[in-house]
Design a protein around this motif. Structure first.
Motif, short mmCIF file in Angstrom:
data_model
loop_
_atom_site.label_atom_id
_atom_site.label_comp_id
_atom_site.label_asym_id
_atom_site.label_seq_id
_atom_site.Cartn_x
_atom_site.Cartn_y
_atom_site.Cartn_z
N GLU B 31 7.34 14.98 6.60
CA GLU B 31 5.95 14.89 7.07
C GLU B 31 5.57 16.20 7.74
OE1 GLU B 31 5.28 10.23 8.27
OE2 GLU B 31 6.36 11.49 9.71
N ASN B 46 1.31 12.75 5.24
CA ASN B 46 2.36 12.05 4.50
C ASN B 46 3.01 13.03 3.53
OD1 ASN B 46 0.70 12.30 2.25
ND2 ASN B 46 0.12 10.14 2.22
N GLU B 47 4.01 12.53 2.81
CA GLU B 47 4.83 13.43 1.99
C GLU B 47 4.04 14.19 0.95
OE1 GLU B 47 8.80 10.92 1.47
OE2 GLU B 47 8.87 12.85 0.43
N MET C 1 1.94 7.38 9.90
CA MET C 1 2.37 8.66 10.48
C MET C 1 1.66 8.84 11.82
SD MET C 1 1.03 10.34 7.12
CE MET C 1 -0.24 9.11 7.36
N ALA C 249 -4.05 10.25 4.12
CA ALA C 249 -2.79 10.99 4.14
C ALA C 249 -2.56 11.63 5.51
CB ALA C 249 -2.83 12.08 3.08
#
Lengths: 318, 101, 380
Positions: B31, B46-47, C1, C249
């Motif tokens: 990340e 995110n990845e 995240m 994201a």
């Protein structure tokens, strides 16, 4: 406390960033070598030297320089710190007489010069610090001159504490006593010194000598290793009682006239470098000059080109 | 919401993108932690977005970035391509990437 | 995240994320309470060694790099090191006293280094108080003038202060002053001992009343800021930013001292952060002066992965968490620092008097805060 509203441009001639001038005795040392210097008011201790700087100092000061000993504890200590050449401006000394920049404050003096930043502090007792970019290693390295310039100032302040003064003068010994010839640049100190030395007399220094009170109420002259062209720079000498304090002048013929105490004090003040412009210690400097003048026999010595000065000195009484 | 609406006009597989000059980032366990210095903002990606950020050097079009990512992610090519375009749009909207003229 | 979860991961997995580097102990001010150990000695790191060190930090994944001292700008290679830090992509913070940050030096800092943040220290709302701490007359006026110039140049600046017995009486005025400059202000209510163990700085520690007054001022200012946000004033544009879709994201945070989520250790000292002194000695953090290696002898990667001392430190921070947890909810109010504990009394797990006092005063402030509303205390 450091310089209040520092003189406009303090350090501006010498330093790339005068605003970064150190305010405390801290930084990164050149090395871990320590030395002691046996000068009047000493010992003067230096710590943080590199091996090359220590070797350069030993070479310059000869037997006046030695390793520190247990009894040196109360000596004035200077810590040396390393700074980069980029801290300093390139200075062309052609056409002007190099003089250090000073910033005087109540408890500190800041000094800037060629490859030199230094401070003298009175936090508890007199201590000093020197920042230089010269590591003492290369041929032509400026370190010996830098260290000497700095040491001259430290000695001046240390002797002031002891009731004495470093004085621009020629110091010459005759019959076991010292004659101090006071004068600024161009007064004839070096000429007189050379002449005296040719005639077999010992010249202490043709530039700077120390004048101090002695225990018996008189005055003594102590040799300093700070010379111009004449005088031993690397060996110790005993103190000598002061014979005469003389204001040096040029004249058509040799003569020796009396000089009042006030006149002698004024002359001492005028010839006491570094401390005589320190407004925060002005009273102390003036009082010291007056005390010393009060204890001295003083005169005005006019010197002609004909020689025979010492006959005049011996024959006359100011 | 269509891919076009997410990304805004002008971003497609031929677009070249590069990182905005005021961002700094490091990848921690896949990340990316990104700091937008001007806004004093921290973001975590995110990845996929992290890899996009790393690869967006302003020289390759998004299609090439998608092809590079294909080797790393077990996803159907058309899905990855759409994700890459959508993700790129998000990163542009978030002030991390800019379109190269 | 989330940033909090990433931070927790760095603590748990010993992922180096932040490094603080004391470039020099030379300083152009002479603050009475400075924590530097001026008796420290050793061989300074060369420019090349710093370059290699920074490259290693980048390889290890470090994002946050802080340059400090003494006065970091006094280091002869500061600008070169700053340029290298920029090139390697660090979020660079420069802790400077700001005294020399004007003219060419300020301009070069902005153009060549462009740090994320310049953090300067304010010691009072008046020249008398500020200069009393710095022991350089004129430093207060100089700082204010330089702050103006730094802002004109586009440097991002934050003002820090430590509460002391000397400035606690003018803390409101200090907040007003910094606010008038349009800058963020962070005040630490605790004076720490010197890194050599000397407690001399503690002689200017703030009083109980001073600390309580600070907490009250911080609460009041925080409340005013939140109200301004809610009503569309300053900061409202951030509060009103549209939420990202759930498939985003991107997770958002802010540079506000976000804490790790569910940590197993008390802090990141030696787990996600390190500090380095001018002689290459590596420490778990700026406060914990137990050396864990030296960069003259080993690379930071070798130290990070192979130092037995670091393993010990990491175990100690886990035990420190248990010590603090033993105080229950009030534990967080201790603002306990194992490094300060070690410097103060030799034992990194011994809760020292200042921490206890801090907890008691924070509890008192909570009790006397607006009825039913928990007083929010900043994380320092």
């Amino acid at each position: 406390m450091n310089g209040e509203a520092a003189p406009p441009g303090f350090g501006a001639r010498f330093l790339a960033f005068p605003d970064l001038f150190p305010a405390r005795r801290a930084g990164e040392s050149w090395g871990d070598r320590r030395l002691a210097f046996d000068l009047p008011g000493g010992p003067y201790l230096a710590a943080g030297l590199s091996a090359a700087q220590a070797a350069a100092a030993e070479e310059r000061f000869g037997e006046l320089c030695r390793p520190p000993r247990a009894g040196d504890g109360d000596g004035v200590e200077t810590r040396l710190f390393a700074v980069a050449p980029s801290d300093f401006l390139a200075v062309d000394t052609r056409g002007w007489e190099y003089a250090l920049d000073f910033d005087y404050a109540p408890a500190a003096v800041r000094i800037a010069g060629i490859r030199l930043m230094a401070r003298i502090d009175w936090a508890r007792s007199l201590s000093a610090a020197l920042w230089t970019s010269e590591d003492g290693g290369a041929a032509g390295d400026l370190f010996p001159g830098i260290f000497e310039n700095f040491l001259r100032v430290v000695v001046a302040y240390r002797l002031l504490e002891a009731g004495g003064l470093v004085v621009h003068s020629a110091g010459v010994v005759d019959a076991g006593a010292a004659y101090l010839f006071l004068g600024r640049s161009g007064a004839g100190k070096t000429t007189l010194s050379r002449m005296s030395e040719r005639a077999g007399r010992t010249v202490l220094s043709d530039d700077l000598n120390a004048l101090l009170p002695d225990a018996a109420g008189g005055l003594r002259v102590e040799k300093l290793p700070f010379t111009g062209d004449v005088g031993e720079r690397r060996k110790a000498a005993p103190p000598f009682p002061l014979a005469l304090l003389l204001r040096l002048e040029k004249g058509a013929e040799n003569s020796l006239q009396p000089l009042s105490k006030a006149g002698a004090a004024a002359q001492l003040l005028a010839c006491a470098p570094f401390v005589n412009r320190d407004t925060h210690r002005r009273e102390l400097v003036e009082a010291t000059a007056a005390e010393l003048a009060g204890a001295a026999r003083a005169g005005v010595l006019a010197v002609s080109l004909c020689g025979g000065v010492w006959d005049t000195l011996r024959g006359g009484t100011p | 919401m269509s891919a076009h609406e997410i990304t805004g006009p002008g971003i497609d597989s031929t677009t070249r993108l590069r990182r905005q000059s005021d961002i700094r980032f490091r990848v921690v366990d896949g990340e990316a932690v990104v700091v937008r210095q001007g806004a004093a903002e921290v973001l975590v990606l995110n990845e996929t977005a992290s890899r996009l950020l790393e690869l967006a050097d302003g020289t390759s079009p998004l299609s090439a970035l998608a092809a590079a990512l294909q080797a790393e992610f077990e996803v159907a090519p058309e899905v990855l391509a759409a994700d890459v375009v959508a993700g790129a749009g998000e990163l542009v909207a978030a002030g991390l990437l800019e379109v190269v003229g | 995240m989330s940033f909090g979860r990433v931070l927790a991961k760095t603590w748990e997995d010993n992922l180096l994320f932040s490094a603080l580097v004391e470039l020099t102990y030379r300083c152009n001010l002479d603050c009475f309470f400075c924590y530097n150990d001026l008796g420290a000695a050793g061989k300074p790191l060369s420019r090349e060694q710093y370059f290699a060190f920074f490259a290693d930090l980048a390889d290890l994944g470090v994002l946050n790099l802080t340059l400090t001292g003494g006065e970091p700008l006094a280091h002869p290679d500061f600008l070169a090191l700053g340029r290298k830090a920029r090139e390697l992509g660090f979020v660079l913070r420069v802790k400077s006293n700001g005294h020399a940050l004007r003219g060419e030096l300020a301009r070069r800092l902005r153009e060549e280094v462009d740090p994320f943040l310049v953090e300067v220290s304010l010691h009072g709302a008046t020249a008398a108080t500020h200069d009393r701490q710095t022991r350089v007359p004129g430093s207060f006026e100089r700082l204010l003038a330089n702050l103006e110039e730094m802002r004109r140049l586009g440097l991002r600046v934050k003002v820090n202060s430590t509460l002391t017995a000397w400035n606690e009486g003018e803390i409101e005025a200090m907040f007003d002053l910094v606010e008038s400059l349009g800058l963020n202000f962070q005040v630490d209510p605790e004076v720490t001992a010197r890194d050599d163990g000397s407690r001399e700085p503690l002689s200017v520690a703030p009083t109980r009343e001073g600390i309580l007054r600070l907490f009250a001022v911080q609460e009041e200012r925080g409340r005013r800021w939140r109200e301004a946000q809610a009503s569309g004033g300053v900061g409202a544009e951030l509060a009103a930013a549209p939420a990202l879709s759930s498939g985003s994201a991107i997770g958002k945070g802010a540079d506000d001292g976000t804490m790790p989520v569910a940590p197993q250790k008390h802090c990141g000292a030696g787990s996600s952060g390190i500090a380095v002194d001018p002689y290459g000695n590596v420490y778990p953090c700026v406060q914990w002066r137990r050396p864990v290696g030296n960069l003259h002898e080993r690379s930071i990667r070798e130290i990070w992965t192979g130092s037995n001392d670091l393993d010990d430190i990491r175990a100690l921070t886990a035990r420190a968490k248990q010590v603090v947890d033993g105080y229950g909810e009030a534990g967080a109010l201790l603002n306990f620092c194992p490094g300060s504990a070690a410097t103060f009394g030799g034992d990194p797990l011994a809760v020292y008097p200042q921490a206890l006092r801090r907890m008691e005063l924070a509890q008192e402030a909570q009790r006397s805060g607006p009825a039913g509303k928990k007083v929010l205390l900043p994380i320092v």
